[in-house]
Write an enzyme that holds these catalytic residues in place. Structure first.
Site, PDB file in Angstrom:
ATOM      1  N   LYS A   1       8.008 -16.246 -13.658  1.00  0.00           N
ATOM      2  CA  LYS A   1       6.917 -16.821 -13.519  1.00  0.00           C
ATOM      3  C   LYS A   1       5.776 -16.606 -14.633  1.00  0.00           C
ATOM      4  O   LYS A   1       5.917 -15.564 -15.437  1.00  0.00           O
ATOM      5  CB  LYS A   1       6.234 -16.526 -12.188  1.00  0.00           C
ATOM      6  CG  LYS A   1       6.913 -17.071 -10.805  1.00  0.00           C
ATOM      7  CD  LYS A   1       6.266 -16.639  -9.636  1.00  0.00           C
ATOM      8  CE  LYS A   1       7.094 -17.046  -8.568  1.00  0.00           C
ATOM      9  NZ  LYS A   1       6.456 -16.907  -7.098  1.00  0.00           N
TER      10      LYS A   1
ATOM     11  N   TYR B   1       7.115 -27.121  -5.096  1.00  0.00           N
ATOM     12  CA  TYR B   1       6.699 -26.393  -3.981  1.00  0.00           C
ATOM     13  C   TYR B   1       6.405 -27.169  -2.795  1.00  0.00           C
ATOM     14  O   TYR B   1       5.430 -26.994  -1.850  1.00  0.00           O
ATOM     15  CB  TYR B   1       5.636 -25.663  -4.322  1.00  0.00           C
ATOM     16  CG  TYR B   1       5.659 -24.329  -5.131  1.00  0.00           C
ATOM     17  CD1 TYR B   1       6.730 -23.211  -4.568  1.00  0.00           C
ATOM     18  CD2 TYR B   1       5.770 -24.028  -6.262  1.00  0.00           C
ATOM     19  CE1 TYR B   1       7.030 -21.932  -5.198  1.00  0.00           C
ATOM     20  CE2 TYR B   1       5.899 -22.647  -7.201  1.00  0.00           C
ATOM     21  CZ  TYR B   1       6.685 -21.728  -6.431  1.00  0.00           C
ATOM     22  OH  TYR B   1       7.065 -20.532  -7.039  1.00  0.00           O
TER      23      TYR B   1
ATOM     24  N   ASN C   1       3.720 -12.958  -8.451  1.00  0.00           N
ATOM     25  CA  ASN C   1       4.619 -11.957  -8.277  1.00  0.00           C
ATOM     26  C   ASN C   1       6.062 -12.093  -9.165  1.00  0.00           C
ATOM     27  O   ASN C   1       7.213 -11.728  -8.681  1.00  0.00           O
ATOM     28  CB  ASN C   1       4.984 -12.151  -6.639  1.00  0.00           C
ATOM     29  CG  ASN C   1       5.481 -13.297  -6.254  1.00  0.00           C
ATOM     30  OD1 ASN C   1       5.607 -14.304  -7.239  1.00  0.00           O
ATOM     31  ND2 ASN C   1       5.643 -13.545  -4.880  1.00  0.00           N
TER      32      ASN C   1
ATOM     33  N   HIS D   1      10.798 -16.023  -8.987  1.00  0.00           N
ATOM     34  CA  HIS D   1      11.207 -17.021  -7.761  1.00  0.00           C
ATOM     35  C   HIS D   1      12.774 -16.682  -7.583  1.00  0.00           C
ATOM     36  O   HIS D   1      13.444 -16.716  -8.344  1.00  0.00           O
ATOM     37  CB  HIS D   1      10.783 -18.398  -8.050  1.00  0.00           C
ATOM     38  CG  HIS D   1      11.166 -19.290  -7.194  1.00  0.00           C
ATOM     39  ND1 HIS D   1      10.530 -19.631  -6.014  1.00  0.00           N
ATOM     40  CD2 HIS D   1      12.341 -19.896  -7.064  1.00  0.00           C
ATOM     41  CE1 HIS D   1      11.299 -20.630  -5.159  1.00  0.00           C
ATOM     42  NE2 HIS D   1      12.374 -20.637  -5.886  1.00  0.00           N
TER      43      HIS D   1
ATOM     44  N   GLU E   1      16.335 -27.274  -5.649  1.00  0.00           N
ATOM     45  CA  GLU E   1      15.594 -26.375  -6.590  1.00  0.00           C
ATOM     46  C   GLU E   1      16.323 -26.452  -7.936  1.00  0.00           C
ATOM     47  O   GLU E   1      15.768 -26.742  -9.106  1.00  0.00           O
ATOM     48  CB  GLU E   1      15.110 -24.840  -6.126  1.00  0.00           C
ATOM     49  CG  GLU E   1      14.221 -24.980  -5.124  1.00  0.00           C
ATOM     50  CD  GLU E   1      13.802 -23.720  -4.732  1.00  0.00           C
ATOM     51  OE1 GLU E   1      14.429 -22.676  -5.088  1.00  0.00           O
ATOM     52  OE2 GLU E   1      12.915 -23.633  -3.798  1.00  0.00           O
TER      53      GLU E   1
HETATM   54  P1  ADP Z   1       9.116 -16.461  -1.909  1.00  0.00           P
HETATM   55  O1  ADP Z   1       8.587 -16.588  -3.346  1.00  0.00           O
HETATM   56  O2  ADP Z   1       9.338 -14.863  -1.617  1.00  0.00           O
HETATM   57  O3  ADP Z   1       9.961 -17.205  -1.211  1.00  0.00           O
HETATM   58  P2  ADP Z   1       7.179 -17.998  -0.466  1.00  0.00           P
HETATM   59  O4  ADP Z   1       8.248 -19.012  -0.449  1.00  0.00           O
HETATM   60  O5  ADP Z   1       6.606 -17.665   1.252  1.00  0.00           O
HETATM   61  O6  ADP Z   1       7.524 -16.670  -0.999  1.00  0.00           O
HETATM   62  O7  ADP Z   1       6.086 -18.322  -1.155  1.00  0.00           O
HETATM   63  C1  ADP Z   1       6.070 -18.982  -2.494  1.00  0.00           C
HETATM   64  C2  ADP Z   1       5.090 -18.515  -3.538  1.00  0.00           C
HETATM   65  O8  ADP Z   1       3.840 -18.690  -3.000  1.00  0.00           O
HETATM   66  C3  ADP Z   1       5.305 -16.946  -3.553  1.00  0.00           C
HETATM   67  O9  ADP Z   1       6.387 -16.713  -4.242  1.00  0.00           O
HETATM   68  C4  ADP Z   1       3.977 -16.487  -4.129  1.00  0.00           C
HETATM   69  O10 ADP Z   1       4.001 -16.918  -5.501  1.00  0.00           O
HETATM   70  C5  ADP Z   1       3.007 -17.484  -3.503  1.00  0.00           C
HETATM   71  N1  ADP Z   1       2.620 -17.072  -2.209  1.00  0.00           N
HETATM   72  C6  ADP Z   1       3.099 -16.849  -0.950  1.00  0.00           C
HETATM   73  N2  ADP Z   1       2.415 -16.383  -0.044  1.00  0.00           N
HETATM   74  C7  ADP Z   1       1.168 -16.385  -0.574  1.00  0.00           C
HETATM   75  C8  ADP Z   1      -0.112 -15.832   0.078  1.00  0.00           C
HETATM   76  N3  ADP Z   1      -0.441 -15.384   1.342  1.00  0.00           N
HETATM   77  N4  ADP Z   1      -1.014 -15.976  -0.971  1.00  0.00           N
HETATM   78  C9  ADP Z   1      -1.207 -16.434  -2.131  1.00  0.00           C
HETATM   79  N5  ADP Z   1       0.092 -16.929  -2.563  1.00  0.00           N
HETATM   80  C10 ADP Z   1       1.239 -16.730  -1.967  1.00  0.00           C
HETATM   81 MG    MG Z   2      10.340 -19.199  -1.124  1.00  0.00          MG
END
Ligand code: ADP
Ligand code: MG
Length: 139
Positions: A9, A49, A112, A115, A126
């Site tokens: 990212k 997304y 974070n 992905h 995806e």
């Molecule tokens: P993952 O990437 O671990 O599969 P999710 O699919 O739940 O997590 O969420 C997609 C992305 O959205 C996350 O990787 C993160 O960048 C962002 N995200 C998820 N939850 C939050 C939150 N509570 N606040 C801000 N950004 C979030």
């Molecule tokens: Mg996810």
């Protein structure tokens, strides 16, 4: 052999961490079958997304994802989807285990660093979104 979709990212490319993360991908035994540097548009991020469009963080997330460079990857190995999720660690770095990429590199729950697809159906969507013609299973 299974395939999954991964991203490095913008928070990570910005800090010069792409090489370290790609090294880890190779050390984990993934075969990189597709890799590209993209600067996604807000609309591309929203399409990618779309499953999160009702979530409160959707606007911020898609702005962040269109704010800089992202490395998109198609990865292959046995148990690829679960293995890559394990290497990344929990979404929130505060919850991520030692030795995971998000523990080491993530700045916040949003920024974070990486992905990974979470299941075969999302991996198929995806992979197809960024790598038309690359299927979930190796031919
Ligand atoms: P993952 O990437 O671990 O599969 P999710 O699919 O739940 O997590 O969420 C997609 C992305 O959205 C996350 O990787 C993160 O960048 C962002 N995200 C998820 N939850 C939050 C939150 N509570 N606040 C801000 N950004 C979030
Ligand atoms: Mg996810």
């Amino acid at each position: 052999m299974e395939r999954t979709f991964a991203m490095i990212k913008p928070d990570a490319t910005e800090r010069g961490l792409a090489g370290k993360i790609i090294s880890r991908i190779e050390e984990e035994g993934f075969n990189i079958v597709g890799m590209r540097l993209v600067r996604m548009t807000k609309a591309e991020a929203e399409g990618f997304y779309a499953v999160h469009k009702e979530r409160p963080f959707f606007g911020d997330l898609t702005s962040f994802m269109s704010s800089g460079k992202t490395v998109v990857l198609a990865l292959e190995r046995d148990n690829a989807i679960k293995h890559w999720r394990d290497v990344m660690g929990a979404t929130n770095p505060a919850d991520a285990d030692e030795g995971t990429l998000r523990k080491e590199f993530a700045e916040s729950i949003e920024r974070n660093s990486t992905h990974g697809s979470d299941a075969p159906d999302t991996a198929a969507f995806e992979l197809g979104y960024w790598f038309p013609g690359v299927a979930l299973n190796a031919g």
